[in-house]
Scaffold this motif. Structure first.
Motif, mmCIF file in Angstrom:
data_model
loop_
_atom_site.group_PDB
_atom_site.id
_atom_site.type_symbol
_atom_site.label_atom_id
_atom_site.label_comp_id
_atom_site.label_asym_id
_atom_site.label_seq_id
_atom_site.Cartn_x
_atom_site.Cartn_y
_atom_site.Cartn_z
ATOM 1 N N ALA A 107 3.898 8.376 3.153
ATOM 2 C CA ALA A 107 2.715 7.587 2.789
ATOM 3 C C ALA A 107 2.068 6.965 4.019
ATOM 4 O O ALA A 107 0.836 6.965 4.165
ATOM 5 N N LEU A 108 2.890 6.417 4.911
ATOM 6 C CA LEU A 108 2.371 5.796 6.129
ATOM 7 C C LEU A 108 1.564 6.789 6.947
ATOM 8 O O LEU A 108 0.473 6.470 7.454
ATOM 9 N N ASP A 159 0.825 -1.215 0.000
ATOM 10 C CA ASP A 159 0.000 0.000 0.000
ATOM 11 C C ASP A 159 0.858 1.264 0.000
ATOM 12 O O ASP A 159 0.510 2.263 -0.643
ATOM 13 N N LEU A 160 1.977 1.230 0.720
ATOM 14 C CA LEU A 160 2.870 2.395 0.758
ATOM 15 C C LEU A 160 3.489 2.633 -0.620
ATOM 16 O O LEU A 160 3.550 3.775 -1.097
ATOM 17 N N LEU A 179 8.012 6.872 1.683
ATOM 18 C CA LEU A 179 7.216 5.784 2.242
ATOM 19 C C LEU A 179 6.735 6.137 3.642
ATOM 20 O O LEU A 179 5.613 5.808 4.030
ATOM 21 N N ARG A 180 7.569 6.804 4.420
ATOM 22 C CA ARG A 180 7.129 7.283 5.745
ATOM 23 C C ARG A 180 6.004 8.305 5.574
ATOM 24 O O ARG A 180 5.018 8.292 6.330
ATOM 25 N N TRP A 217 0.857 4.146 -2.915
ATOM 26 C CA TRP A 217 0.604 5.565 -2.636
ATOM 27 C C TRP A 217 1.695 6.429 -3.256
ATOM 28 O O TRP A 217 1.420 7.472 -3.877
#
Length: 448
Positions: free
Chosen positions: A404-405, A384-385, A401-402, A388
């Motif tokens: 996105a989280l 999912d990350l 990615l962070r 995104w």
């Protein structure tokens, strides 16, 4: 397994595993029942699963004939797109795979759990790729062995970051999570814990998050339940003297005391110990009416030696005790053991039943099913990350990615249900309490 030789073939630039364990069940996984995210479809094709030597070989090249696994980074496993998709060219013209890393003990005392984590990751990666991957790109996971040792984890994490260039690493085992944290924070590589429960994990830095509840969740629930519902007033706490045991044991002690109970013994044992007579005799003298043990793979030995010393007290443990191997090892000595679980069962979540069906193809029951549910779901979170970041046309970096989280925050996951990422780096889940009755784990109660 270490030392085994697997036949590998090169196809379309990828390494295809042609070994003896490549049969997968065909079928279609989907479920829209309840609040659980449906699984992806699966087919009858083979995932890319190559056992490579991490220290001696360049990335993505098979071990040479006759080589043996080293003593450092002893095992490398690459999980990627199904062979049939590579053969058909489905991903042939696409960009590089979305790659992420995992640090797991595939050798050593904790390999019973670690190998099953890796097998479940393989199932999840295959499941995602059978559906078409992530935004049309294959998902690839690179696994390095840690033996659950922090010094090996540091070397492995540096290799994943510096050589394999992964932007996100999945970890487990508290000492490993802690050891890798400075690397993640220094290099802006996202670290996701999927199985360790040390409360300290919430304070390891901006790039360390957990998708697995920390000890404040299930150990707190267990300690309160033991005092308030079971009516136990005197507890002894035994714990393995490492990052896994220390934090959880302190939480149990403090919560049980605050609930009005008395902790009459609080004893640590060496992680390398095999004889626990000394600490058990101290506990026997203290005469508790319940013994909480916060350990790892040595838990059956501790309980067995306790019973051999004539100690018949109620025993409790946390989620590491929810393991069919423990029942097989202990037999009648396991009766009455109370453990925690942090994931729903197949009865309440049909996706779990489908995971168990996959494990039936392996030919045995998995070790620590609730942990494997988090292993599957952590793979889904990573996918999912990546999706995104791709949707927002951002570079695939740990920083993004962070981002996105923290933008997504809430994940509807197939195996464990709703996950909410909080600012304090903690998560909450219901706690399921199980008691061993007639040789089986039986649901005792649920604590919301």
């Amino acid at each position: 397994m270490p030392g085994s030789r697997r036949r590998l073939a090169r196809r379309g630039g990828s390494t295809i595993h042609l070994g003896p364990n490549t049969l997968w069940p065909s079928g279609r996984f989907s479920s829209r029942e309840g609040n659980h995210r449906p699984l992806f479809e699966t087919g009858g094709c083979v995932g890319r699963y190559a056992a490579l030597t991490a220290a001696a070989d360049p990335p993505h090249l098979p071990a040479k004939q006759g080589e043996t696994m080293g003593t450092g980074l002893t095992r490398r496993v690459i999980l990627s797109a199904p062979a049939s998709l590579w053969a058909a060219g489905a991903f042939a013209q696409q960009k590089e795979p979305f790659r992420f890393g995992a640090l797991m003990p595939t050798t050593g005392p904790e390999a019973g759990y670690g190998l099953d984590f890796v097998k479940t990751y393989e199932m999840a990666v295959k499941d995602i790729n059978d559906k078409g991957g992530v935004a049309g790109r294959p998902l690839e996971m690179i696994v390095l062995d840690t033996q659950a040792k922090p010094e090996l984890a540091i070397n492995a994490a540096n290799k994943l970051v510096d050589v394999d260039k992964v932007p996100v690493i999945i970890t487990a085992w508290s000492s490993v999570v802690k050891a890798v944290a400075p690397i993640g924070n220094r290099t802006a590589t996202l670290e996701l814990n999927m199985g360790a429960n040390s409360p300290d994990i919430a304070n390891l830095g901006d790039y360390v998050y957990t998708v697995f509840p920390l000890a404040e969740v299930d150990v707190t629930a267990l300690a309160k339940y033991t005092k308030d519902k079971l009516g136990k007033s005197k507890a002894a706490v035994l714990y393995i003297n490492n990052d896994t045991g220390i934090g959880g044991a302190k939480i149990y002690r403090d919560v049980f005391t605050e609930a009005g109970g008395q902790v009459v013994a609080f004893e640590a044992y060496d992680p390398k110990a095999s004889d626990f007579t000394g600490v058990l005799l101290k506990v026997r003298v203290a005469n508790p009416d319940v013994v909480h043990i916060h350990g790892l793979s040595e838990l059956p030995q501790v309980i067995a030696q306790m019973r051999q010393l004539g100690m018949s007290q109620q025993v409790t443990s946390y989620s590491a005790g929810y393991n069919p191997k423990l029942l097989a090892q202990l037999g009648p000595a396991a009766e009455g053991l109370i453990v925690t679980s942090l994931a729903p069962t197949a009865t309440s979540n049909p996706n779990v039943a489908k995971l168990l069906d996959l494990w039936k193809q392996v030919g045995r029951a998995p070790n620590g099913l609730p942990y494997l549910q988090y292993a599957w779901d952590s793979t889904v979170v990573v996918a999912d990350l990546f999706a995104w970041v791709d949707k927002n046309k951002l570079p695939v970096t740990g920083e993004n990615l962070r981002k996105a989280l923290l933008e997504i925050r809430t994940f509807d996951l197939p195996m464990t249900g709703k996950l909410v990422i909080k600012d304090d780096h903690r998560i909450s889940k219901p706690v399921y309490l199980y008691v061993v009755k007639n040789g089986q784990f039986t649901l005792l109660d649920t604590v919301a």
